[in-house]
Design a protein around this motif. Structure first.
Motif, PDB file in Angstrom:
ATOM      1  N   VAL A 291     161.400 110.522  79.169  1.00  0.00           N
ATOM      2  CA  VAL A 291     162.796 110.909  79.414  1.00  0.00           C
ATOM      3  C   VAL A 291     162.898 111.691  80.718  1.00  0.00           C
ATOM      4  O   VAL A 291     163.805 111.478  81.539  1.00  0.00           O
ATOM      5  CB  VAL A 291     163.339 111.730  78.227  1.00  0.00           C
ATOM      6  CG1 VAL A 291     164.666 112.377  78.587  1.00  0.00           C
ATOM      7  CG2 VAL A 291     163.528 110.832  77.014  1.00  0.00           C
ATOM      8  N   LEU A 292     161.964 112.614  80.927  1.00  0.00           N
ATOM      9  CA  LEU A 292     161.970 113.398  82.168  1.00  0.00           C
ATOM     10  C   LEU A 292     161.716 112.510  83.377  1.00  0.00           C
ATOM     11  O   LEU A 292     162.325 112.693  84.442  1.00  0.00           O
ATOM     12  CB  LEU A 292     160.908 114.493  82.076  1.00  0.00           C
ATOM     13  CG  LEU A 292     160.957 115.603  83.133  1.00  0.00           C
ATOM     14  CD1 LEU A 292     162.274 116.336  83.064  1.00  0.00           C
ATOM     15  CD2 LEU A 292     159.809 116.569  82.927  1.00  0.00           C
ATOM     16  N   LEU A 293     160.832 111.519  83.228  1.00  0.00           N
ATOM     17  CA  LEU A 293     160.534 110.607  84.335  1.00  0.00           C
ATOM     18  C   LEU A 293     161.757 109.765  84.704  1.00  0.00           C
ATOM     19  O   LEU A 293     162.122 109.662  85.886  1.00  0.00           O
ATOM     20  CB  LEU A 293     159.369 109.699  83.956  1.00  0.00           C
ATOM     21  CG  LEU A 293     159.019 108.589  84.951  1.00  0.00           C
ATOM     22  CD1 LEU A 293     158.509 109.183  86.256  1.00  0.00           C
ATOM     23  CD2 LEU A 293     157.987 107.634  84.366  1.00  0.00           C
ATOM     24  N   THR A 294     162.406 109.156  83.711  1.00  0.00           N
ATOM     25  CA  THR A 294     163.583 108.328  83.993  1.00  0.00           C
ATOM     26  C   THR A 294     164.733 109.162  84.542  1.00  0.00           C
ATOM     27  O   THR A 294     165.502 108.679  85.381  1.00  0.00           O
ATOM     28  CB  THR A 294     164.025 107.589  82.730  1.00  0.00           C
ATOM     29  OG1 THR A 294     164.219 108.535  81.662  1.00  0.00           O
ATOM     30  CG2 THR A 294     162.983 106.582  82.289  1.00  0.00           C
ATOM     31  N   ALA A 295     164.853 110.412  84.064  1.00  0.00           N
ATOM     32  CA  ALA A 295     165.901 111.276  84.613  1.00  0.00           C
ATOM     33  C   ALA A 295     165.627 111.599  86.076  1.00  0.00           C
ATOM     34  O   ALA A 295     166.543 111.606  86.909  1.00  0.00           O
ATOM     35  CB  ALA A 295     165.997 112.564  83.798  1.00  0.00           C
ATOM     36  N   GLY A 296     164.374 111.849  86.408  1.00  0.00           N
ATOM     37  CA  GLY A 296     164.030 112.141  87.799  1.00  0.00           C
ATOM     38  C   GLY A 296     164.222 110.957  88.716  1.00  0.00           C
ATOM     39  O   GLY A 296     164.567 111.112  89.892  1.00  0.00           O
ATOM     40  N   LEU A 297     164.019 109.744  88.195  1.00  0.00           N
ATOM     41  CA  LEU A 297     164.206 108.554  89.023  1.00  0.00           C
ATOM     42  C   LEU A 297     165.668 108.349  89.408  1.00  0.00           C
ATOM     43  O   LEU A 297     165.960 107.624  90.353  1.00  0.00           O
ATOM     44  CB  LEU A 297     163.694 107.309  88.280  1.00  0.00           C
ATOM     45  CG  LEU A 297     162.178 107.219  88.103  1.00  0.00           C
ATOM     46  CD1 LEU A 297     161.813 106.002  87.268  1.00  0.00           C
ATOM     47  CD2 LEU A 297     161.471 107.176  89.443  1.00  0.00           C
ATOM     48  N   GLY A 298     166.565 108.975  88.665  1.00  0.00           N
ATOM     49  CA  GLY A 298     167.982 108.832  88.999  1.00  0.00           C
ATOM     50  C   GLY A 298     168.467 109.782  90.074  1.00  0.00           C
ATOM     51  O   GLY A 298     169.654 109.784  90.406  1.00  0.00           O
ATOM     52  N   ILE A 299     167.576 110.617  90.613  1.00  0.00           N
ATOM     53  CA  ILE A 299     167.954 111.606  91.617  1.00  0.00           C
ATOM     54  C   ILE A 299     167.462 111.155  92.980  1.00  0.00           C
ATOM     55  O   ILE A 299     166.295 110.797  93.142  1.00  0.00           O
ATOM     56  CB  ILE A 299     167.363 112.984  91.278  1.00  0.00           C
ATOM     57  CG1 ILE A 299     167.913 113.480  89.941  1.00  0.00           C
ATOM     58  CG2 ILE A 299     167.681 113.995  92.376  1.00  0.00           C
ATOM     59  CD1 ILE A 299     167.305 114.787  89.501  1.00  0.00           C
TER      60      ILE A 299
ATOM     61  N   VAL B 246     172.917 117.568  77.126  1.00  0.00           N
ATOM     62  CA  VAL B 246     172.223 116.760  78.126  1.00  0.00           C
ATOM     63  C   VAL B 246     172.620 115.317  77.842  1.00  0.00           C
ATOM     64  O   VAL B 246     172.064 114.678  76.977  1.00  0.00           O
ATOM     65  CB  VAL B 246     170.694 116.941  78.051  1.00  0.00           C
ATOM     66  CG1 VAL B 246     170.009 116.114  79.120  1.00  0.00           C
ATOM     67  CG2 VAL B 246     170.334 118.404  78.210  1.00  0.00           C
ATOM     68  N   GLY B 247     173.601 114.811  78.574  1.00  0.00           N
ATOM     69  CA  GLY B 247     174.178 113.518  78.227  1.00  0.00           C
ATOM     70  C   GLY B 247     173.940 112.438  79.251  1.00  0.00           C
ATOM     71  O   GLY B 247     174.813 111.595  79.454  1.00  0.00           O
ATOM     72  N   ASP B 248     172.762 112.451  79.913  1.00  0.00           N
ATOM     73  CA  ASP B 248     172.552 111.447  80.948  1.00  0.00           C
ATOM     74  C   ASP B 248     172.505 110.041  80.366  1.00  0.00           C
ATOM     75  O   ASP B 248     172.939 109.081  81.005  1.00  0.00           O
ATOM     76  CB  ASP B 248     171.265 111.743  81.726  1.00  0.00           C
ATOM     77  CG  ASP B 248     170.037 111.768  80.824  1.00  0.00           C
ATOM     78  OD1 ASP B 248     170.147 112.321  79.720  1.00  0.00           O
ATOM     79  OD2 ASP B 248     168.993 111.239  81.235  1.00  0.00           O
ATOM     80  N   GLY B 249     171.975 109.904  79.139  1.00  0.00           N
ATOM     81  CA  GLY B 249     171.919 108.577  78.536  1.00  0.00           C
ATOM     82  C   GLY B 249     173.276 108.003  78.207  1.00  0.00           C
ATOM     83  O   GLY B 249     173.444 106.781  78.132  1.00  0.00           O
TER      84      GLY B 249
ATOM     85  N   PRO C  95     171.195 113.326  85.814  1.00  0.00           N
ATOM     86  CA  PRO C  95     169.729 113.428  85.829  1.00  0.00           C
ATOM     87  C   PRO C  95     169.217 114.815  86.215  1.00  0.00           C
ATOM     88  O   PRO C  95     168.198 115.269  85.703  1.00  0.00           O
ATOM     89  CB  PRO C  95     169.305 112.377  86.867  1.00  0.00           C
ATOM     90  CG  PRO C  95     170.475 111.498  87.043  1.00  0.00           C
ATOM     91  CD  PRO C  95     171.669 112.345  86.796  1.00  0.00           C
ATOM     92  N   LEU C  96     169.957 115.485  87.108  1.00  0.00           N
ATOM     93  CA  LEU C  96     169.536 116.819  87.530  1.00  0.00           C
ATOM     94  C   LEU C  96     169.621 117.802  86.372  1.00  0.00           C
ATOM     95  O   LEU C  96     168.717 118.618  86.160  1.00  0.00           O
ATOM     96  CB  LEU C  96     170.402 117.279  88.699  1.00  0.00           C
ATOM     97  CG  LEU C  96     169.966 118.554  89.422  1.00  0.00           C
ATOM     98  CD1 LEU C  96     168.591 118.356  90.036  1.00  0.00           C
ATOM     99  CD2 LEU C  96     170.975 118.916  90.496  1.00  0.00           C
ATOM    100  N   GLU C  97     170.698 117.720  85.591  1.00  0.00           N
ATOM    101  CA  GLU C  97     170.827 118.590  84.420  1.00  0.00           C
ATOM    102  C   GLU C  97     169.741 118.292  83.394  1.00  0.00           C
ATOM    103  O   GLU C  97     169.160 119.206  82.794  1.00  0.00           O
ATOM    104  CB  GLU C  97     172.203 118.413  83.788  1.00  0.00           C
ATOM    105  CG  GLU C  97     172.450 119.372  82.628  1.00  0.00           C
ATOM    106  CD  GLU C  97     173.620 118.949  81.768  1.00  0.00           C
ATOM    107  OE1 GLU C  97     174.571 119.730  81.660  1.00  0.00           O
ATOM    108  OE2 GLU C  97     173.582 117.831  81.206  1.00  0.00           O
TER     109      GLU C  97
END
Length: 244
Positions: free
Chosen positions: A56-64, A113-116, A143-145
């Motif tokens: 989850v942290l990896l995919t969130a970081g890829l969006g930044i 945390v609602g990035d999904g 993704p940053l949040e």
């Protein structure tokens, strides 16, 4: 885990081909597997939780995208969730009798945390209103949040001792965890830079006058995911060494 992922993906594909919700197929496959590999999942749940947290942290970081970040993105991403986390922590410590560490963990769990959910909706909104500035802001914010809150959760979890364990030094544990996080970020940045260079120039690798890689986006993601999982494995080994 491999059987669970493969069967879940196959059932998801079947549901999509039948114009049915893909998530329902995944849930059904997981429910069926619970009757066959319940013990294996129980014994491996800690590893699965850590792996899902990492992905989850990896995919969130890829969006930044670092060049696209501005100060307002940090304000929108960090200020509301921080205030919400502190409010939950204050309520938990004042009215529920939680300790400071427990209140902080509760705040990280309940903070939004609602990035999904946000990212797919903003992509739909951007398709309808391509010139509206809000989708771009939200796509940078979500993704940053997520990265911020998940990182805080990892820090605060390390200072939470079970009831059967002796009390821990809160200040020392926080300082040691922050130091570990900084060292991990620096090591991850070096590995990420090396992975970026490898992905960027992989098309120049030739064998018998033919390119070894097909230079596709899926291939790039798989290479990055493989390198990230290697880093995850190295981190797990280092943690076991520290615990010894």
């Amino acid at each position: 885990l491999a059987y669970l992922l493969l069967v879940g993906y196959a059932v998801r594909t079947l549901f999509v081909s039948l114009s049915l919700p893909a998530s329902v197929g995944v849930i059904i496959s997981g429910w069926i597997f619970s009757y066959f590999i319940q013990d294996d999942i129980f014994f491996g749940r800690d590893m699965l939780q850590e792996l899902s947290f990492f992905l989850v942290l990896l995919t969130a970081g890829l969006g930044i995208s670092l060049p696209s970040l501005k100060w307002q993105h940090f304000v929108v991403a960090l200020l509301p969730c921080t205030l919400e986390l502190l409010a939950i922590m204050a309520y938990a410590t004042t009215y529920l009798g939680y300790t400071l560490a427990e209140g902080l963990n509760l705040g990280c769990v309940l903070v939004a945390v609602g990035d999904g959910l946000v990212i797919p909706k903003m992509k739909e909104f951007h398709a309808k209103f391509p010139h509206h500035p809000m989708p771009y802001l939200m796509l940078c914010w979500a993704p940053l949040e997520a990265c911020y809150v998940l990182a805080l959760f990892g820090v605060f979890t390390s200072v939470s001792a079970p009831a059967s364990m002796p009390d821990i030094n809160f200040i020392f544990q926080i300082s040691w965890t922050v130091l570990r996080v900084l060292a991990t970020v620096c090591g991850g940045a070096l590995m990420g830079f090396a992975a970026g260079c490898a992905i960027r120039y992989r098309g120049k690798v030739m064998y018998d006058d033919r390119p070894v890689f097909n230079d596709s986006a899926v291939e790039s993601f798989l290479i990055l995911l493989g390198i990230a999982l290697i880093a995850y494995g190295l981190g797990g080994n280092s943690m076991s060494i520290f615990s010894m």
